[in-house]
Design a protein around this motif. Sequence first.
Motif, PDB file in Angstrom:
ATOM      1  N   ILE A 141       0.833  -1.205   0.000  1.00 22.34           N
ATOM      2  CA  ILE A 141       0.000   0.000   0.000  1.00 22.34           C
ATOM      3  C   ILE A 141       0.872   1.262   0.000  1.00 22.34           C
ATOM      4  N   ALA A 142       1.841   1.326   0.911  1.00 23.28           N
ATOM      5  CA  ALA A 142       2.664   2.535   1.064  1.00 23.28           C
ATOM      6  C   ALA A 142       3.514   2.819  -0.168  1.00 23.28           C
ATOM      7  N   ALA A 143       4.104   1.786  -0.773  1.00 19.50           N
ATOM      8  CA  ALA A 143       5.011   1.988  -1.902  1.00 19.50           C
ATOM      9  C   ALA A 143       4.282   2.451  -3.160  1.00 19.50           C
ATOM     10  N   THR A 144       2.968   2.319  -3.169  1.00 24.71           N
ATOM     11  CA  THR A 144       2.184   2.799  -4.312  1.00 24.71           C
ATOM     12  C   THR A 144       1.489   4.120  -3.994  1.00 24.71           C
ATOM     13  N   GLY A 145       1.883   4.750  -2.878  1.00 19.49           N
ATOM     14  CA  GLY A 145       1.344   6.059  -2.527  1.00 19.49           C
ATOM     15  C   GLY A 145       0.135   6.026  -1.627  1.00 19.49           C
ATOM     16  N   GLY A 146      -0.297   4.832  -1.198  1.00 17.28           N
ATOM     17  CA  GLY A 146      -1.455   4.721  -0.317  1.00 17.28           C
ATOM     18  C   GLY A 146      -1.078   4.891   1.147  1.00 17.28           C
ATOM     19  N   ASP A 147      -2.076   4.914   1.995  1.00 18.56           N
ATOM     20  CA  ASP A 147      -1.872   5.049   3.435  1.00 18.56           C
ATOM     21  C   ASP A 147      -2.345   3.766   4.124  1.00 18.56           C
ATOM     22  N   PRO A 148      -1.399   2.957   4.625  1.00 19.10           N
ATOM     23  CA  PRO A 148      -1.805   1.720   5.297  1.00 19.10           C
ATOM     24  C   PRO A 148      -2.315   1.942   6.718  1.00 19.10           C
ATOM     25  N   GLY A 149      -2.318   3.185   7.189  1.00 20.31           N
ATOM     26  CA  GLY A 149      -2.780   3.471   8.547  1.00 20.31           C
ATOM     27  C   GLY A 149      -1.657   3.374   9.560  1.00 20.31           C
ATOM     28  N   ILE A 150      -2.007   3.515  10.807  1.00 24.07           N
ATOM     29  CA  ILE A 150      -1.036   3.482  11.902  1.00 24.07           C
ATOM     30  C   ILE A 150      -0.507   2.065  12.071  1.00 24.07           C
TER      31      ILE A 150
END
Length: 163
Positions: A141-150
């Motif tokens: 998620i993070a590496a594609t610009g998304g936010d995986p949350g806390i």
Amino acid sequence: MAVDQPEVATVVEREVRIAARPETVFEFFTDPDKMVLWKGREADLDPKPGGIYRVEMGDQIVARGEYVEIDRPSRVVFTWGWEGQESSGPHGVPPGSSRVEITLEPDGEGTVVRLRHLDLPEEARQIHGEGWDLYLGRLVIAATGGDPGIDPAGVQQADKEEQ
């Protein structure tokens, strides 16, 4: 009579595909600001052989080791363990006592990430496998610009402290 187990049985291995180039994904293993987007709340990283690898996931949940190999943008190897966890049991992996090998292979416009976690005690393999499943999913998620949350490690610890 002792039976030799194949290496596969003693290694935690995971693989994910990320819709981002290896050059992008690589930074999530070496840049402290990008590391904390998917794993931990604070990171002290010095990505060179002998450099520190330290990721604080909660007040008493700290992964620590050192970088062993850096081959930008295709491979990262670092040692791994938990500060304050020198005893036995599923978390009994002293800092630097195991090794994590990350291989990044181009796959079209994406990247196949292969993770191998070696030298873990038998009783620690399952929980580390589950941990890598969680965190590699967050990396996708993070590496594609998304936010995986806390990071859930810090959240779970806060929940325990409130009880």
